[in-house]
Design an enzyme around this catalytic site. Structure first.
Site, PDB file in Angstrom:
ATOM      1  N   SER A 108       0.651  -1.326   0.085  1.00 50.21           N
ATOM      2  CA  SER A 108       0.653  -0.101  -0.760  1.00 50.21           C
ATOM      3  C   SER A 108       1.050   1.028  -0.202  1.00 50.21           C
ATOM      4  O   SER A 108       0.247   2.111  -0.541  1.00 50.21           O
ATOM      5  CB  SER A 108      -0.369   0.339   1.239  1.00 50.21           C
ATOM      6  OG  SER A 108      -0.659  -0.036   2.593  1.00 50.21           O
TER       7      SER A 108
ATOM      8  N   HIS B 114      -0.342   6.331   6.255  1.00 52.16           N
ATOM      9  CA  HIS B 114      -0.019   6.107   5.155  1.00 52.16           C
ATOM     10  C   HIS B 114       0.495   6.765   4.268  1.00 52.16           C
ATOM     11  O   HIS B 114       0.038   7.856   4.709  1.00 52.16           O
ATOM     12  CB  HIS B 114      -1.043   5.457   3.869  1.00 52.16           C
ATOM     13  CG  HIS B 114      -0.790   3.598   4.604  1.00 52.16           C
ATOM     14  ND1 HIS B 114      -1.334   3.421   5.640  1.00 52.16           N
ATOM     15  CD2 HIS B 114      -0.201   3.140   3.315  1.00 52.16           C
ATOM     16  CE1 HIS B 114      -1.577   1.973   5.293  1.00 52.16           C
ATOM     17  NE2 HIS B 114      -0.475   1.924   4.202  1.00 52.16           N
TER      18      HIS B 114
END
Length: 311
Positions: free
Chosen positions: A49, A293
């Site tokens: 990711s 993230h």
């Protein structure tokens, strides 16, 4: 008779200076040309990711959450790659290099190494973080454990206590730690990544391969996260150390496997989830990205690190 001589010397001096200037210009042009990274014929981006740019618009590939602004896309555009194949996928573990990836029994991605072919001349690989977790969520289940622990033990190190097997030694009335599960999982991921690198080199013997490390998700000082993120200060420092260990493993594995390591922790330092200027989003993202993230700026900084490594 003297004046013509002075003019001659002046003309010679001007010619000499001109020649030096021209030589310098040619040298600079030659150096720039040598420093320029040639456009790859076929660039393949592999990874999880962090490589996919999960949550950063615009998204594609279903549950793989690929962004058209992830670092792979940005690198491909900057280098003017002849062909670009992005098979990165959220929640990918190292085994996703050679096996199909499933999420809740749904096949979400083919084996990523299938995208690497004989004409591939550039590969970026960002993988390993999800091997810290045991579920399909990968590192997500580690984050969930740490957040849940902070609710019941906000002043302690509940996350470290779980993974590092903390216990009270009643004989000395001190808190002790046992084996660290996350350290063991990092060590176990190393040989798997080494195998993936061998396979990449076998499939694309002329490819330049870069292993992209993880950015600075958490600061070294846990106090910086007080009232900013739902993780205790002690666990912030513990997880910062885990991430450092992961990047150290990736660096050494890349060096042993004929690949270039790309450090993204240093260029993102100070812009972690607890920073006032975040390039990595926290539990409640302030700009589009999956929690914990990189956002679009973070992906851009990671792309710049890859490009710098290629020069």
């Amino acid at each position: 008779m003297l004046r013509p001589a002075r003019k001659s010397r002046s003309a010679e001096k001007s010619a000499l200076l001109g020649a030096v200037a021209l030589g310098a210009a040619l040298a600079l042009t030659s150096t720039s040309a040598q420093a320029a990274t040639p456009a790859p014929r076929h660039y393949v981006a592999l990874g999880d990711s962090y490589a996919a740019g999960a949550g950063v618009p615009g998204q594609s590939a279903g549950l793989c959450l690929r962004s058209d602004r992830n670092y792979g896309h940005l690198v491909a555009a900057a280098l003017k790659a002849g062909a670009y194949t992005d098979v990165t996928c959220a929640a990918a573990k190292v085994k996703a290099m050679t096996q199909p990836q499933y999420d809740a029994f749904l096949r979400v991605n083919d084996p990523q190494l299938d995208a690497v072919t004989a004409d591939t001349d550039l590969v970026t690989l960002g993988i390993g973080g999800n091997d810290l977790g045991t579920s399909d969520l990968g590192v997500g289940d580690v984050i969930a454990t740490c957040v849940a622990g902070a609710v019941v033990n906000p002043l302690g190190t509940p996350c470290r206590d779980v993974y590092n097997h903390g216990y009270r030694d009643w004989s000395s009335w001190s808190w002790q730690y046992g084996n660290d599960d996350l350290a063991d999982r990092i060590a176990a991921a190393g040989p798997k990544i080494a195998d993936a690198l061998r396979r990449i080199h076998a499939k694309a013997p002329n490819a330049r391969v870069l292993v992209v490390g993880y950015p600075s998700v958490l600061p070294a000082d846990g106090a910086a996260c007080v009232l900013r993120q739902p993780i205790t200060p002690g666990d912030v420092e513990y997880l910062h150390g885990v991430l450092g260990r992961l990047n150290t493993m990736l660096r050494s594995t890349a060096a042993a496997g004929g690949a270039t390591y790309v450090d993204t922790a240093a260029p993102t330092a100070g812009h972690d989830v607890c920073s006032a200027d975040r390039w990595i989003e926290g539990a409640l993202p302030g700009s589009p990205a999956v929690p914990f993230h990189p956002n679009a700026t973070g992906e851009k900084v990671m792309a710049d690190a890859v490009l710098a490594a290629l020069r």
